[in-house]
Write a protein that holds these residues in place. Structure first.
Motif: not given
Lengths: 432, 155
Positions: B32-34, B39-40, B62-63, B68-69
Motif C-alpha cells: 500500500v505504501q509503495e 498509509i492514510p 502502522v505506528s 510505515f508512514h
C-alpha cells in the motif's frame, strides 16, 4: 553498493569475491548442495542433530546458545506442522555480517536451512529480513526462486519424501524484532512485542506451532560442519567456542570491514593487525567488542581473546561480533547520548522499567553533555540501569543497561569532568 | 477506494504464503505504501477490511514500525544513519550539511515536494560509514560533496 566482501575470508566467505557464487550454478560448481543431498539421503534427523551438538556450534545471533541443543527441543513426534525461522533482522549497531552473507552467499544459507529443516522435521522456513535490507532480501528471494526451480525446495527433494519451502518475509523497521519472540509476533502481522516465556518457541512458536529460530550466520556454518565433521569444527577456535565467526570492525580504524577469523582471536590483533589500527597515529580510547548492547572495554583491556569465556571475565560479551573502535578524542558522554537515544527510540514500550528507564537514562546523559549535570546524576544513572536489569519480559532492558554501566565503570572520569566543568571538555570528539 | 485492484490482488496472493492470513499484514502495508507513498487512515480502514481486522489493529501496526508512514512525504525519502559507528565517522556532520544544502531541518520536506530528510538508527552499513538510504538504495562511504550530488540527481 552491495558488492562487499570480507578483508579476511575463511570457510564461510572464501568464494564471496566471485559473483557467480551467489547463483545456483556457481554455488553448485563449488560443490554446493552436495552436503545437503548426502544428509537427506543418507542420515537420520537424530544423527544430524547429534553431529551439530558434537560440533559445539553456538548461535551467532548474540546469545550464543548451543544450536544442536536448540534443535533437539523440537518435538520429534507431533501431528502439528513445525517451522524454522531464519532471523535476518540484523539491527545491532556495529553488526552487518548477515547482510553480506545474504548478498554474497544466499545458497549457502539455503543449504544450511535445508539441513536444519531435515533435522528438525520443519516443513517451512520463514526468513525474516529487516525491512531496510531491500537488496539483501532481493538476493535471497532470487536464490530461493532458483532453488525451487531446481527442485531443491518443494516436494520430494533429492528424490526422497523430504519436502520444504522458504518464505521470505520483510520486516518494517523495529530493532526489537531481532528478539526471537518479537520476531514471531511480527511474522504473525502484529506489533513486534516480545512474548513471555515459557512457553518457548519449540513448543509454541510461529502461528502457535513448534518453531526453531536461528540467525543467518548460524545456518551458514551448518553445511560445513556436516561436510567436514564435528572434529574439524572443534579444531578451530577455542575449546568452548569453536569455529570461525564474522567480526565486523567499524569506527576509528584504517580498514573497517568484515573479518572471518576463529573465535578466540585476540581483540588487539583484530584491531591493529587486521584492521590497521587507528587512523592519523591516534590511540584507542575504548572498544565495544560485540555490538552496541555489549559493555565497552578500555584501551588497557584489548588483549582479550574474542570468545565469551574470556570476554565474560572482563564483564562484557561477544554478542554479534560487531567491534566498534573509538579513538582518544572520543567523548564517552556523547557515546552514552547516542547509545541511550537508540534504546529509548527502540524500546517496544511493553514493560515499564524499560520504557521509562531508557528515556530517563537518555535525558540524564544528554543533560550532562550539555553541561547541566549534577554530581548525583551518576548514582541515579546506575540506579536506573540496575533496576532495569533482569526485570523485564525480554533482554532488551539488559542490553540498554549494560552499555551505560560499562561506560561508567571504565570512563567515569569523562562524566565527572562534564559535571565539574559544566561543559563538554572534549572539543575534538565526533559531532553529536 | 484508495487501494487499487492490482494491489488488492497482490495482497490476496501474499496471504496464501502464510498459515494464517494475518501473517501478510506487513507485506500488505508495504504494498500500500509503495502505491500511495504513505498509509492514510482510509487505507488503514481498507486494509482492515481485507484482513477482517478492526482499523485500530492495523493502525497500531502502522505506528509501531519506523518504515510505515501515516503522513505524506516527499517523492524521495532520504535517511542518514546516525547510530554510533556512523556518528564516529562524521554522520552528524553529513546530516547538518544536507540540512543546509536542502534548506530544511531533519524531519522536514523540501518545499518542492522532492525530498523528505530524516535520520535512522543502524542500517547495517557500519564499516562503510557514513551512509544514507535513499528510498530502497544504500549509498555508502559518503563525503558531503558526493551525498549532495546524489540528492541533486533525484527527480
Amino acid at each position: 553498493m552491495g558488492q562487499r566482501v570480507p578483508h579476511v575470508t575463511g570457510y564461510l566467505t572464501e568464494h564471496f569475491a566471485d559473483d557467480a557464487f551467489g547463483t545456483l550454478a556457481g554455488y553448485r560448481a563449488r560443490g554446493g548442495y552436495e552436503t545437503a543431498r548426502r544428509v537427506v539421503t543418507g542420515m537420520s534427523p537424530a544423527e544430524v542433530i547429534e553431529t551439530v551438538k558434537a560440533s559445539g556450534l553456538q548461535g551467532r545471533g548474540g546469545a550464543g546458545f548451543s544450536t544442536g541443543l536448540k534443535w533437539s527441543f523440537m518435538p520429534a513426534e507431533t501431528d502439528r506442522p513445525k517451522y524454522l525461522v531464519c532471523n535476518a533482522d540484523e539491527s545491532e549497531p556495529g553488526s552487518f555480517k548477515d547482510r553480506i552473507l545474504l548478498e554474497r552467499g544466499p545458497h549457502q544459507l539455503i543449504e544450511g536451512i535445508l539441513i536444519a529443516a531435515f533435522a528438525t522435521g520443519a516443513e517451512k522456513t520463514f526468513a525474516y529480513v529487516r525491512g531496510e535490507y531491500a537488496f539483501p532480501a532481493d538476493c535471497l528471494e532470487r536464490a530461493v526462486a532458483e532453488a525451487r526451480e531446481a527442485g531443491l525446495l518443494g516436494e520430494r527433494i533429492f528424490g526422497t519424501d523430504f519436502r520444504h519451502d522458504i518464505v521470505v518475509v520483510r520486516g518494517a523497521g523495529a530493532y526489537i524484532c531481532g528478539e526471537e519472540t518479537g520476531l514471531l509476533e511480527s511474522l504473525e502481522g502484529k506489533k513486534g512485542q516480545p512474548r513471555k516465556k515459557p512457553p518457548f518457541p519449540a513448543q509454541f512458536g510461529a502461528f502457535g506451532m513448534p518453531t526453531t529460530v536461528n540467525n543467518v550466520e548460524t545456518f551458514c556454518h551448518v553445511p560445513h560442519i556436516l561436510a567436514r565433521g564435528p572434529d574439524w569444527f572443534r579444531s578451530i577456535g577455542t575449546e568452548k567456542s569453536p569455529g570461525h565467526t564474522l567480526f565486523g570492525v567499524s569506527g576509528h580504524v584504517v580498514r573497517p570491514g568484515l573479518y572471518e577469523l576463529p573465535l578466540g582471536t585476540r581483540l588487539d590483533e583484530i584491531i591493529f593487525e587486521h584492521a590497521g589500527g587507528v587512523p592519523d597515529g591516534k590511540k584507542v580510547k575504548g572498544v565495544i567488542p560485540g555490538g552496541m548492547s555489549m559493555p565497552i572495554l578500555p584501551a588497557g583491556q584489548l588483549d582479550v581473546p574474542m570468545a565469551n569465556e574470556y570476554l565474560r571475565e572482563r564483564k562484557t560479551m561477544l554478542g554479534t561480533g560487531g567491534i566498534i573502535v573509538m579513538n582518544e578524542d572520543t567523548c564517552m558522554v556523547r557515546v552514552a547520548c547516542v547509545v541511550t537515544y537508540f534504546f529509548r527510540d527502540e524500546s517496544c514500550g511493553q514493560c515499564t522499567q524499560c520504557r521509562e528507564g531508557t528515556g530517563w537514562m537518555n535525558r540524564i546523559v544528554e543533560r550532562i553533555e550539555r553541561g547541566g549535570g549534577e554530581s548525583e546524576d551518576l548514582a541515579v544513572l546506575l540506579d536506573v540501569a540496575g533496576k532495569m536489569e533482569g526485570a523485564t519480559i525480554c533482554a532488551f532492558a539488559d542490553a540498554a543497561a549494560w552499555p551505560v554501566q560499562g561506560l561508567l565503570r571504565h570512563f567515569r572520569e569523562d562524566f565527572e569532568a562534564h559535571v565539574r566543568e559544566r561543559k563538554c571538555p572534549f572539543p575534538a570528539s565526533f559531532e553529536l | 477506494m484508495v487501494i487499487s485492484e492490482a494491489v488488492r490482488e497482490r495482497i490476496e496472493a501474499a496471504k496464501a504464503r502464510f498459515p494464517q492470513p494475518r501473517g501478510a499484514l506487513l507485506a500488505a502495508l508495504h504494498l500500500v505504501q509503495e502505491e500511495l507513498g504513505h498509509i492514510p487512515p482510509e487505507a488503514e480502514r481498507e486494509v482492515a477490511d481485507l484482513f477482517g481486522l478492526r482499523p485500530v489493529e492495523v493502525h497500531e501496526v502502522v505506528s509501531f514500525y519506523n518504515m510505515f508512514h501515516s503522513e505524506s512525504g516527499g517523492r524521495h525519502r532520504v535517511y542518514v544513519c546516525t547510530n554510533l559507528p556512523c556518528s564516529l565517522r562524521g554522520a552528524r556532520t553529513l546530516l547538518r550539511h544536507l540540512e543546509s544544502h536542502l534548506g530544511i531541518r531533519c524531519g522536514q520536506t523540501t518545499p518542492d515536494g522532492r525530498i523528505t530528510l530524516g535520520h535512522e538508527e543502524c542500517l547495517g552499513a557500519c564499516a562503510y560509514a557514513p551512509m544514507m538510504r535513499v528510498d530502497r538504495t544504500y549509498h555508502e562511504d559518503l563525503d558531503p560533496e558526493r551525498a549532495v550530488r546524489i540528492l541533486d540527481e533525484l527527480e
